[in-house]
Design a protein around this motif. Sequence first.
Motif, mmCIF file in Angstrom:
data_model
loop_
_atom_site.group_PDB
_atom_site.id
_atom_site.type_symbol
_atom_site.label_atom_id
_atom_site.label_comp_id
_atom_site.label_asym_id
_atom_site.label_seq_id
_atom_site.Cartn_x
_atom_site.Cartn_y
_atom_site.Cartn_z
ATOM 1 N N PHE A 18 0.921 -1.136 -0.038
ATOM 2 C CA PHE A 18 -0.030 0.073 0.121
ATOM 3 C C PHE A 18 0.734 1.148 0.109
ATOM 4 C CE2 PHE A 18 -3.698 -2.619 1.917
ATOM 5 C CZ PHE A 18 -4.286 -2.360 0.778
ATOM 6 N N GLY A 19 2.047 1.190 0.769
ATOM 7 C CA GLY A 19 2.710 2.429 0.583
ATOM 8 C C GLY A 19 3.419 2.638 -0.473
ATOM 9 N N ILE A 20 3.943 1.586 -1.147
ATOM 10 C CA ILE A 20 4.472 1.909 -2.422
ATOM 11 C C ILE A 20 3.576 2.326 -3.552
ATOM 12 C CG2 ILE A 20 5.713 0.625 -4.549
ATOM 13 C CD1 ILE A 20 7.214 -1.047 -2.249
ATOM 14 N N PHE A 21 2.455 1.766 -3.434
ATOM 15 C CA PHE A 21 1.173 2.131 -4.382
ATOM 16 C C PHE A 21 0.855 3.685 -4.159
ATOM 17 C CE2 PHE A 21 -3.241 3.170 -4.788
ATOM 18 C CZ PHE A 21 -3.391 2.728 -6.192
ATOM 19 N N ALA A 22 0.615 4.146 -3.066
ATOM 20 C CA ALA A 22 0.490 5.311 -2.493
ATOM 21 C C ALA A 22 1.588 6.393 -3.180
ATOM 22 C CB ALA A 22 0.279 5.737 -1.075
ATOM 23 N N MET A 23 2.717 5.898 -3.052
ATOM 24 C CA MET A 23 4.005 6.656 -3.625
ATOM 25 C C MET A 23 3.971 6.763 -5.165
ATOM 26 S SD MET A 23 6.791 5.537 -1.104
ATOM 27 C CE MET A 23 8.350 6.579 -1.702
ATOM 28 N N GLY A 48 5.840 6.450 1.849
ATOM 29 C CA GLY A 48 7.172 5.826 2.280
ATOM 30 C C GLY A 48 7.148 5.721 3.761
ATOM 31 N N VAL A 49 6.549 6.315 4.698
ATOM 32 C CA VAL A 49 6.444 5.914 6.216
ATOM 33 C C VAL A 49 5.715 4.576 6.444
ATOM 34 C CG1 VAL A 49 5.308 6.544 8.202
ATOM 35 C CG2 VAL A 49 6.641 8.252 6.996
#
Length: 148
Positions: A18-23, A48-49
Amino acid sequence: MKQKDIGDILGGALMIGFGIFAMIYAQRYSFGSVSQMGPGFFPVVLGGVLAVLGALIILPALARPGPDLEFNWKTLFFVIGAIIVFAFTLRPLGLIVATMAAVLLAASAERKFSLKGRVLLAAGIAALVFVIFRVGLRMNIPVWPRGF
């Protein structure tokens, strides 16, 4: 050798995903700078966090044994059903009724809640949701069914 802590490994991997998708998704917006943040700044930093926290969950889970996983289809059905109920009832029934319906359905997956406990939980969460979204954030969401 005992099985690794698969639950934490899968949870951490989902957080990283999910973090990589958001970035990646936020790349379509301008990033800006720390002094003048653009609309892409917060999703990139938060993604990233989230990815770093996911990695921090996975690393110790690789070194420790974990419990055997149990998969409960009934719980999955009730929780996803609650999300669907909320999505389809928010506009016609309003925030309070939709939240209470979703909480009542999700809480039905757990046998240790009595009906009275479920109703109190639903009322408390509906009140909290009202305070957060209508009072605190001033979001224009219908509170009650149309006609009230």
